[in-house]
Every structure is written in C-alpha cells, then in structure tokens.
Write a protein that holds these residues in place. Structure first.
Motif, PDB file in Angstrom:
ATOM      1  N   LEU A   1      56.841  19.903 -19.227  1.00 30.80           N
ATOM      2  CA  LEU A   1      57.138  19.705 -20.788  1.00 30.80           C
ATOM      3  C   LEU A   1      56.223  20.815 -21.451  1.00 30.80           C
ATOM      4  O   LEU A   1      55.094  20.939 -21.704  1.00 30.80           O
ATOM      5  CB  LEU A   1      56.449  18.463 -21.085  1.00 30.80           C
ATOM      6  N   SER A   2      57.177  21.435 -22.328  1.00 32.97           N
ATOM      7  CA  SER A   2      56.608  22.512 -23.592  1.00 32.97           C
ATOM      8  C   SER A   2      56.370  21.879 -24.619  1.00 32.97           C
ATOM      9  O   SER A   2      57.366  21.174 -25.273  1.00 32.97           O
ATOM     10  CB  SER A   2      57.701  23.682 -23.406  1.00 32.97           C
ATOM     11  N   ILE A   3      55.020  21.679 -25.144  1.00 34.46           N
ATOM     12  CA  ILE A   3      54.750  21.156 -26.359  1.00 34.46           C
ATOM     13  C   ILE A   3      54.461  21.986 -27.343  1.00 34.46           C
ATOM     14  O   ILE A   3      53.711  23.033 -27.037  1.00 34.46           O
ATOM     15  CB  ILE A   3      53.554  20.123 -26.199  1.00 34.46           C
ATOM     16  N   THR A   4      54.655  21.774 -28.493  1.00 34.18           N
ATOM     17  CA  THR A   4      54.273  22.596 -29.767  1.00 34.18           C
ATOM     18  C   THR A   4      53.091  22.313 -30.210  1.00 34.18           C
ATOM     19  O   THR A   4      53.061  20.907 -30.761  1.00 34.18           O
ATOM     20  CB  THR A   4      55.617  22.687 -30.764  1.00 34.18           C
ATOM     21  N   VAL A   5      52.188  22.884 -30.571  1.00 33.82           N
ATOM     22  CA  VAL A   5      50.945  22.643 -31.334  1.00 33.82           C
ATOM     23  C   VAL A   5      50.711  23.364 -32.422  1.00 33.82           C
ATOM     24  O   VAL A   5      50.656  24.651 -32.345  1.00 33.82           O
ATOM     25  CB  VAL A   5      49.943  22.888 -30.183  1.00 33.82           C
ATOM     26  N   THR A   6      50.708  22.806 -33.504  1.00 35.18           N
ATOM     27  CA  THR A   6      50.766  23.465 -34.686  1.00 35.18           C
ATOM     28  C   THR A   6      49.378  22.998 -35.708  1.00 35.18           C
ATOM     29  O   THR A   6      49.407  21.742 -36.245  1.00 35.18           O
ATOM     30  CB  THR A   6      51.954  23.027 -35.507  1.00 35.18           C
ATOM     31  N   PRO A   7      48.407  23.936 -35.930  1.00 33.30           N
ATOM     32  CA  PRO A   7      47.398  23.559 -36.711  1.00 33.30           C
ATOM     33  C   PRO A   7      47.472  23.849 -38.218  1.00 33.30           C
ATOM     34  O   PRO A   7      48.483  24.808 -38.533  1.00 33.30           O
ATOM     35  CB  PRO A   7      46.247  24.489 -36.044  1.00 33.30           C
ATOM     36  N   GLU A   8      46.796  23.506 -38.958  1.00 34.46           N
ATOM     37  CA  GLU A   8      46.878  23.532 -40.307  1.00 34.46           C
ATOM     38  C   GLU A   8      45.299  23.495 -40.782  1.00 34.46           C
ATOM     39  O   GLU A   8      44.744  22.453 -40.936  1.00 34.46           O
ATOM     40  CB  GLU A   8      47.656  22.623 -41.096  1.00 34.46           C
ATOM     41  N   SER A   9      44.735  24.656 -41.310  1.00 37.56           N
ATOM     42  CA  SER A   9      43.357  24.678 -41.846  1.00 37.56           C
ATOM     43  C   SER A   9      42.863  25.762 -42.807  1.00 37.56           C
ATOM     44  O   SER A   9      43.583  26.921 -42.349  1.00 37.56           O
ATOM     45  CB  SER A   9      42.496  24.493 -40.652  1.00 37.56           C
ATOM     46  N   PRO A  10      42.365  25.628 -43.749  1.00 45.54           N
ATOM     47  CA  PRO A  10      41.803  26.839 -44.394  1.00 45.54           C
ATOM     48  C   PRO A  10      41.007  27.854 -43.692  1.00 45.54           C
ATOM     49  O   PRO A  10      40.953  28.984 -43.806  1.00 45.54           O
ATOM     50  CB  PRO A  10      40.948  26.434 -45.604  1.00 45.54           C
ATOM     51  N   TYR A  11      40.614  27.254 -42.520  1.00 50.76           N
ATOM     52  CA  TYR A  11      39.845  28.229 -41.464  1.00 50.76           C
ATOM     53  C   TYR A  11      40.384  28.217 -40.136  1.00 50.76           C
ATOM     54  O   TYR A  11      39.890  28.363 -39.010  1.00 50.76           O
ATOM     55  CB  TYR A  11      38.599  27.647 -41.244  1.00 50.76           C
ATOM     56  N   VAL A  12      41.951  28.569 -40.343  1.00 50.87           N
ATOM     57  CA  VAL A  12      42.738  28.450 -39.026  1.00 50.87           C
ATOM     58  C   VAL A  12      42.240  29.608 -38.061  1.00 50.87           C
ATOM     59  O   VAL A  12      42.348  29.581 -36.921  1.00 50.87           O
ATOM     60  CB  VAL A  12      44.169  28.512 -39.128  1.00 50.87           C
ATOM     61  N   ASP A  13      41.874  30.780 -38.792  1.00 54.54           N
ATOM     62  CA  ASP A  13      41.171  31.993 -37.913  1.00 54.54           C
ATOM     63  C   ASP A  13      40.191  31.852 -37.381  1.00 54.54           C
ATOM     64  O   ASP A  13      39.940  32.376 -36.272  1.00 54.54           O
ATOM     65  CB  ASP A  13      41.145  33.207 -39.102  1.00 54.54           C
ATOM     66  N   ASN A  14      39.425  30.577 -37.396  1.00 52.60           N
ATOM     67  CA  ASN A  14      38.159  30.254 -36.603  1.00 52.60           C
ATOM     68  C   ASN A  14      38.290  29.451 -35.569  1.00 52.60           C
ATOM     69  O   ASN A  14      37.555  29.124 -34.911  1.00 52.60           O
ATOM     70  CB  ASN A  14      37.012  29.441 -37.799  1.00 52.60           C
ATOM     71  N   ILE A  15      39.853  28.914 -35.413  1.00 54.18           N
ATOM     72  CA  ILE A  15      39.969  28.322 -34.118  1.00 54.18           C
ATOM     73  C   ILE A  15      40.110  29.231 -32.836  1.00 54.18           C
ATOM     74  O   ILE A  15      40.911  30.253 -33.026  1.00 54.18           O
ATOM     75  CB  ILE A  15      41.597  27.468 -34.316  1.00 54.18           C
ATOM     76  N   THR A  16      39.639  28.728 -31.683  1.00 56.96           N
ATOM     77  CA  THR A  16      39.607  29.871 -30.747  1.00 56.96           C
ATOM     78  C   THR A  16      40.432  29.191 -29.518  1.00 56.96           C
ATOM     79  O   THR A  16      41.009  29.926 -28.794  1.00 56.96           O
ATOM     80  CB  THR A  16      38.320  30.242 -30.162  1.00 56.96           C
ATOM     81  N   HIS A  17      40.205  28.019 -29.452  1.00 60.51           N
ATOM     82  CA  HIS A  17      40.891  27.211 -28.306  1.00 60.51           C
ATOM     83  C   HIS A  17      41.472  26.002 -28.820  1.00 60.51           C
ATOM     84  O   HIS A  17      41.020  25.086 -29.592  1.00 60.51           O
ATOM     85  CB  HIS A  17      39.598  26.938 -27.046  1.00 60.51           C
ATOM     86  N   TYR A  18      42.468  25.448 -27.937  1.00 61.02           N
ATOM     87  CA  TYR A  18      42.902  24.151 -27.871  1.00 61.02           C
ATOM     88  C   TYR A  18      42.555  23.226 -26.681  1.00 61.02           C
ATOM     89  O   TYR A  18      42.661  23.926 -25.580  1.00 61.02           O
ATOM     90  CB  TYR A  18      44.627  24.038 -28.198  1.00 61.02           C
TER      91      TYR A  18
END
Length: 207
Positions: free
Chosen positions: A85-102
């Motif tokens: 199953l291919s799942i689409t992960v979509t984040p939203e945050s003013p600090y989205v560039d600080n996200i490194t891993h899911y």
C-alpha cells in the motif's frame, strides 16, 4: 505558530460542594493567540480543583498550526494481504523544514505488528510511504504516522492515523508431489507423498 500562556489567580464560582469538599464550575477566559492557529488546548494542572489548591492553580494553553494528513488513492477499494500500500504523507507546519523523519507503526489485535522510520525528502510537500500488508494486519489494523517538529522553544509531536481493512485470499500454499511421478500406478506399488506448506500448518491426509 506556537504560544504557551500560564495564568495564575483565584476565581469564584457559584457551585455546591460535595461531601469531599470538591466542586465543579464554569469559568470564561479571554485568550489571544496567533492568527492561523488550528486549535487551542486547555490543560488544567489537576482535573478537579479542590480546597487543597484553590489558592494557586495553573492552566496551560497551547495553540498550534502544525498537522499531518495520511491518505491513499482509491481508499474505498478493498485491500488485500500480500500487496503493498502506497500511502501519501502530507505535513503542514511553519517549521516544515525542521522535520527530518516520519515514524510509523501498525497495530492489530492489541499488538504492534509493524513499525519503521522513513527519512523526509527535502523540498517535497508530500511523499509516499510504502507499507507491505501482512497476514498480521488482517482483517483490521490501525496505522499511526507521526513526526517531531522543533519550533520556537518547543518541540511538538504531530500525528495522524487511519484504519486499514484488508482481506486475505489464502495465506497458505500447499503443494503435493508423488514419487515416482507417472500417469498410472499398479496395485501394491509403493508411493512417496511429499507435502510442502508453510511452517506451523496442519495437514490432513485422507486416503
């Protein structure tokens, strides 16, 4: 945006005390938060404010506009064990560039049956998470995806979850081999029967 406000004080409400000297009441607070906040979370220091802490109690108020969306195309279709199953992960945050891993985990029947970490690809607004559907996820499982994001003096955990319903056609396979292998056999002839299947399987032989 994130804000954290601490309020201290003594408020009076019209309420009747119970035998244990506890009471409940409604209070109104005017809270100013940053524009664009998605939610406001009010967290009292204690669920019940009693005579023990009427003089000093604390309420934490937090506003955040970070969230996460987990979805996949054709979500109305039936899922089958053995497929990916291919799942689409979509984040939203003013600090989205600080996200490194899911981070993700799958639970079914009260147990964690699968988990993993996927590195966030820089510059993408969303990315795919490939999840193999196993027998342990049938008939239902819960997929939880989350990430940590660091803002101004705070680190938030943002998550989303979906329910997976899958069907198992036939998880086991059975192969039978006769030796010697020929079209016809004679009475009283010795035959060798070999049965190949998965481990921990029960096989019934009826002659």
């Amino acid at each position: 945006m994130h804000s954290q406000i601490f309020m201290y004080g003594l408020w009076t409400t019209n309420a009747k005390y119970r035998e244990d000297f506890t009471t409940t009441g409604a209070m109104q607070f005017e809270i100013k938060i940053y524009e664009g906040a998605e939610y406001v979370l009010v967290e009292p220091e204690n669920n019940v404010i009693s005579y023990k802490n009427l003089q000093d109690f604390k309420i934490n108020i937090k506003a955040s506009c970070s969230f996460l969306s987990v979805s996949w195309p054709d979500s109305y279709k039936t899922l089958f064990v053995g497929r990916t199953l291919s799942i689409t992960v979509t984040p939203e945050s003013p600090y989205v560039d600080n996200i490194t891993h899911y981070n993700y985990l799958v639970s079914s029947k009260g147990k964690v049956v699968h988990f993993g970490i996927e590195k966030k690809l820089p510059g993408l607004s969303s990315q795919l998470l490939n999840l193999p559907l196993s027998q342990h996820m049938a008939p239902t499982a819960c997929l939880l995806v989350y990430y940590f994001v660091t803002g101004i003096q705070t680190t938030d955990l943002v998550s989303d979850s979906v329910c997976l319903k899958s069907q198992e056609k036939c998880g086991n396979q059975l192969q039978i081999h006769l030796s010697p292998n020929k079209d016809a056999y004679s009475p009283d002839e010795d035959l060798s029967l070999t049965v190949e299947t998965q481990s921990e399987s029960w096989v019934v032989d009826v002659a």
